[in-house]
Design an enzyme around this catalytic site. Structure first.
Site, PDB file in Angstrom:
ATOM      1  N   HIS A  95       0.862  -1.197   0.000  1.00  0.00           N
ATOM      2  CA  HIS A  95       0.000   0.000   0.000  1.00  0.00           C
ATOM      3  C   HIS A  95       0.899   1.248   0.000  1.00  0.00           C
ATOM      4  CE1 HIS A  95      -2.719   3.140   1.379  1.00  0.00           C
ATOM      5  NE2 HIS A  95      -3.694   2.391   0.892  1.00  0.00           N
ATOM      6  N   GLU A 165      -3.310   2.240  -7.620  1.00  0.00           N
ATOM      7  CA  GLU A 165      -3.689   3.286  -6.666  1.00  0.00           C
ATOM      8  C   GLU A 165      -2.585   4.345  -6.637  1.00  0.00           C
ATOM      9  OE1 GLU A 165      -5.919   2.927  -2.588  1.00  0.00           O
ATOM     10  OE2 GLU A 165      -3.833   2.413  -2.312  1.00  0.00           O
TER      11      GLU A 165
END
Ligand code: PEP
Length: 250
Positions: A95, A165
């Site tokens: 992430h 992302e």
């Protein structure tokens, strides 16, 4: 198409009691969204209890961050083995917020490999911090994919989830355009097919970054994605219900 929605609660909420309430609201909204597969990624300290109190099959759980090493002197960390034992079926890896805290491409490689070994589905997040007209972000993306998926065997590709992302789309007022996501989805698929083989066409690709009920439908219809990774809109009972409603209607 059945959409995959990953609810990344990040470091929220503050207490187990609030986590139970948010989970209950998510569960209720999720039951109504018949065509949505829902993964909840709570803070690690809440995962075991939420999982053990939940008797349904609609929701599965993800760990937000865990180490590839099974055991060891890593004060404050937890391992993927422990996450699996606590009830996780998925592992978010790489992430942007973890990369910013030092997670490298080699770390993601070790974690993807270990997650697959344990039977966890890796959710590998990739994305650039900024774009430039020269298209350098494509090389960066290719490197994140190449190293992160280095050890993934052809037969394991169908278990892999890739989230595009970009940092510049996280925590903003608006998501990136479905058209740009469509371009990126083609690039990701093409890169993985070149690195592995045609079976990479089966890899699930999600979009993450400022998703809410206003943009989720458009992204699913036009962004060439199998689902969404959701931060803020998953941390609020009303917002997750609206979002799941929009995804179901897409
Ligand atoms: C995230 O950081 O994973 C994320 C998608 O956050 P947000 O939806 O709040 O932009």
């Amino acid at each position: 198409m059945r959409a995959l929605v990953v609810a990344n609660w990040k470091m929220n909420p503050a207490t187990m009691r609030q986590a139970r309430a948010l989970f209950e609201a998510t569960r209720r909204a999720g039951e109504k969204a018949k065509h949505v597969s829902l993964v909840v990624a709570p803070p690690a300290v809440f995962l075991r209890e939420l999982k053990s109190r939940y008797a349904g099959r609609k929701i599965t759980f993800a760990i937000q961050h865990a180490r590839a090493e099974a055991l060891g002197a890593y004060t404050g960390d937890i391992s993927l083995v422990q996450a699996a034992d606590a009830g996780a079926s998925y592992a978010i890896i790489g992430h942007a917020e973890r990369r910013a805290a030092g997670e490298t491409n080699d770390d993601t490689r070790a974690k993807v490999t270990e997650a697959l070994r344990l039977g966890l589905t890796p959710i590998l997040c990739v994305g650039e911090s900024k774009r430039d007209p020269g298209g350098a972000h494509f090389s960066l993306m290719r490197e994140q994919l190449r190293t992160g998926c280095w050890d993934v065997q052809s037969f394991e590709l169908k278990k892999l989830v890739i989230v595009y992302e970009p940092l510049w789309s996280i925590g903003q007022d608006a998501a990136m355009s479905p058209r740009d996501m469509h371009e990126m989805a083609i690039f990701i698929r093409k890169s993985l097919v070149e690195m592995k083989n045609e079976q990479a066409m089966n890899v699930k690709i999600l979009y993450g970054g400022s998703v809410d009920e206003t943009n989720a439908g458009g992204m699913l219809r036009q962004g060439d994605v199998h689902g969404l990774l959701v931060g803020r809109a998953s941390e609020d009972a009303g917002k997750i219900a609206s979002l799941l409603h929009a995804v179901e209607a897409a």
